[in-house]
Design a protein around this motif. Sequence first.
Motif, PDB file in Angstrom:
ATOM      1  N   ASP A 170       0.846  -1.202   0.000  1.00 41.86           N
ATOM      2  CA  ASP A 170       0.000   0.000   0.000  1.00 41.86           C
ATOM      3  C   ASP A 170       0.881   1.252   0.000  1.00 41.86           C
ATOM      4  N   ARG A 210      -8.742  -3.478  -3.071  1.00 38.89           N
ATOM      5  CA  ARG A 210      -7.401  -3.316  -3.655  1.00 38.89           C
ATOM      6  C   ARG A 210      -6.602  -4.620  -3.750  1.00 38.89           C
ATOM      7  N   CYS A 216      -7.504  -3.133 -11.208  1.00 39.31           N
ATOM      8  CA  CYS A 216      -6.576  -2.233 -10.516  1.00 39.31           C
ATOM      9  C   CYS A 216      -5.167  -2.412 -11.050  1.00 39.31           C
ATOM     10  N   ALA A 246      -0.704  -1.761 -10.090  1.00 37.60           N
ATOM     11  CA  ALA A 246       0.349  -1.449  -9.136  1.00 37.60           C
ATOM     12  C   ALA A 246       1.650  -1.320  -9.917  1.00 37.60           C
ATOM     13  N   TYR A 265       0.540  -0.347  -4.969  1.00 43.30           N
ATOM     14  CA  TYR A 265      -0.799  -0.085  -5.508  1.00 43.30           C
ATOM     15  C   TYR A 265      -0.910   1.359  -6.008  1.00 43.30           C
TER      16      TYR A 265
END
Length: 328
Positions: free
Chosen positions: A207, A220, A248, A250, A261
């Motif tokens: 994160d 996430r 998503c 990253a 992320y």
Amino acid sequence: MRANERKPLVKHIYTADPSAHVFDGKIYIYPSHDVARDVPDDDNGDQYMMEDYHVLSMDNLDAECKDNGLALSQDDVPWVRDQMWAPDAIQYNGKYYLIFPAKDQEGIFRIGVAVSDSPVGPFSPQDNYIKGSYSIDPAVFVDDDGSIYCYNGGLWGGQLEMWQSGSFNPEEHRPEGEEPALGPLYAEFLPSMDGFVEAPKHIVILDENGEPIKAGDEDRRFFEGPWMHKHHGKYYLSYSTGTTHYLCYAEGDLPEGPFTYKGRIMEPVLGWTTHHSIVEIEGDWYLFYHDSELSGGVNHERCVKYTKLDIAEDGTITTIHPYDHLEK
Ligand code: FUB
């Protein structure tokens, strides 16, 4: 927007999980071939009983999308029992390799390889699955130095959790809450394409504080459908969050991560699953994805589509709202 953008690319069969590539100037799409079945959904994915692969192709983004017919059937692969799920393909050493997941004779998802002289097949499978491979959704990435990497994995029906002890255990617990989420798997292919250099390892997604994303962070955490693209020397791992239905991404400095992320690529589509690929075509980036528009929302009767992606110089991807063009 182009005339065929955000519309089903083919309508005569159901297709999903599109892995798109440009080989020798032409667009090839390697999708799952969904089977229409009147069965209830379950968390194990038993409704996804795909039996073969068809390769789609387009001369360019405005051209008609062609179905090139049967490329590989489960009947031709000795180790496969059923459920030929999301495949990918690469062009390598003058040949084309189809990399695909399916359940082996014991009902365990494995990754197999099949080869052809043509990008549309027919493909000849290797006798057995890749030793040490497990789970679903292979995405194969050829780096600038020629190294070939396999990213794969999927929770729940994709069986990723069932290998946490190092061997297959269907009773293994699912990480939850504050436990670290399980990342996708990463392995380098041997140059012979018939094995991995080392056993697959889990990728870590961090994160904004450098902490591994937690299993309970369902907006996430990785669920399935990994993809890799490279932009200005950085590696971008993208994936589906499954239960929350987002695509998503990253960012990382190395193909094996760790990745941090960055944000959402696409808001949920019609249908439970969301699965994509990202490809550069004539200097612009495109997202190939699926939804269940063609079947009116049946989760296992999907159709592949594409849309243009807006990727900034620093790699930031503008979130796509898949149906906002219908509101204008
Ligand atoms: O197509 C079967 C499964 O559904 C895929 O493996 C997942 O990524 C999801 O799209």
